[in-house]
Write an enzyme that holds these catalytic residues in place. Sequence first.
Site, PDB file in Angstrom:
ATOM      1  CD  GLU A  99    -105.196  13.847 -61.581  1.00 39.50           C
ATOM      2  OE1 GLU A  99    -105.286  14.335 -60.428  1.00 39.50           O
ATOM      3  OE2 GLU A  99    -104.281  14.103 -62.359  1.00 39.50           O
ATOM      4  CG  LEU A 100    -110.885  17.286 -60.308  1.00 35.19           C
ATOM      5  CD1 LEU A 100    -112.231  17.527 -59.649  1.00 35.19           C
ATOM      6  CD2 LEU A 100    -110.708  18.177 -61.531  1.00 35.19           C
ATOM      7  CG  ASN A 126     -98.913  19.683 -63.288  1.00 38.68           C
ATOM      8  OD1 ASN A 126     -99.674  19.504 -64.247  1.00 38.68           O
ATOM      9  ND2 ASN A 126     -99.093  19.078 -62.133  1.00 38.68           N
ATOM     10  CB  CYS A 184    -102.210  16.675 -58.648  1.00 41.50           C
ATOM     11  SG  CYS A 184    -101.876  15.225 -59.664  1.00 41.50           S
TER      12      CYS A 184
END
Length: 482
Positions: free
Chosen positions: A251-252, A153, A285
């Site tokens: 980093e989720l 992304n 995100c």
Amino acid sequence: MISTLTKSIYINGEWLEVDESKTQTIYNPATLEPITDVAYGGKEETREAINAASNAFPAWSEMTGRQRSRILYKAAELMRKDAKRLGEILTKEQGKPLPEAVGEVKGAAGFLLWYAEEASRGYGEWIPSSVKTKRMLVVPKPIGVVGAITPWNFPSSMITRKLGPALAAGCTVVLKPSPETPLSAIEIVKIFEEAGMPPGVVNLITGDAQAIGEEMLTNKDVKLITFTGSTAVGKYLMREAADQVKKVSLELGGHAPIIAFEDANLEKTASLAIASKFRNNGQTCICANRLYVHESIADELTALLKEKLEAMKIGSGLEEGVELGPLISEKAVEKVEAHLADALEKGAEVVASGNEWDGDLKGYFCPPTIVKNATDDMVVMNEETFGPLFPIQTFTDEDEVIKKANNTDYGLAAYIFTENTARTLRVAEKLDYGMVGVNDVFPSVPEAPFGGIKQSGSGGKEGGHHGMDEFLEKKLISIAIN
């Protein structure tokens, strides 16, 4: 028609030849036309890249921070100068509008610039001893070879946000970009090459995500895996890394709420809520996933949101004036459609749906949609949609809406709109998120820490001076002087 095979595996300062029997095709998600083929590498290529990074580590880590910074400065400068061309490549492989893509490239260069400056600031510590005959030093040392796994992304900025601090700290890197968007990664590695990066310091592997990841997890020379992507994959990496007690930095996903209080500036709130939700067509995100609006301003704010959404142009990101491009895949479109169907079945009402795109486009387009009357049992209010669906729910009580906003396993970003200073501090402190924006929905800048809590992240922050911490080990040197 594919006209080229693009070299996409870079090991020890050399671009490897592409074997036509081991390639994958990269498509433009707006048109579904093939762009090029790239190599489909696996365990063997990854092992070779790790060996190259391991061999390059001693010389690179022993350089002064100032020596490393010169290369990062040069890379940042080259990236900024070439931002338009790099943005066009990004738009073709990822789909976002060209102005967004160029902005991302410039932001990616900003991370390299910041860490060029931070490279000389890996400070140690002198500890006053309680023992008269001892002196104690704490010395930061680079952790070693880093496996960097980046998402589709933001295929430029997510690379430099990881590689910038890793390289500044003195680590060497094996980079695995997303299979959907390897072309931006290729161009960034070429920039490092032109900037004078020594062979083996940065290596690039494209191809079989599972095979590449498994080699990174099992190879003892890899000391840290830094990953941005889904929470499910992050959990897998944590489990597998446990066998070697390998360090992971994750980093989720997120499920960011926006809370608009009764004293919010309505025009500002509407503009920024739309900008957050529909940036990259909802594929971020930290974008707004659910909007809580005080009932006293709900009708007026909803009308403004409708007006702004219906004015947005949908189409290929390379077209003039386009603000909303395609999603990354058919699966992504199906997920948005499923979340919308669930919401409508449970009583949501469509407020606005975007204009139709050019009928000649055959890509992964999805109508941007705002719905009201959202309820807590709807999937969209509980799961990350990662697409252009924006649910609205009203509230009356501050404590109630904070509880609703916090009722999620995610904890990446949250946003509030208010003109009340006391409320700003009170609510921001109560929200269980790693980042809280107040009248601001763009918290990611090179100089500030970025990262979440709960199931949105593990390990250190990315960005700011904090960003180098994950790539440095602290060594105690205790010296007896008698």
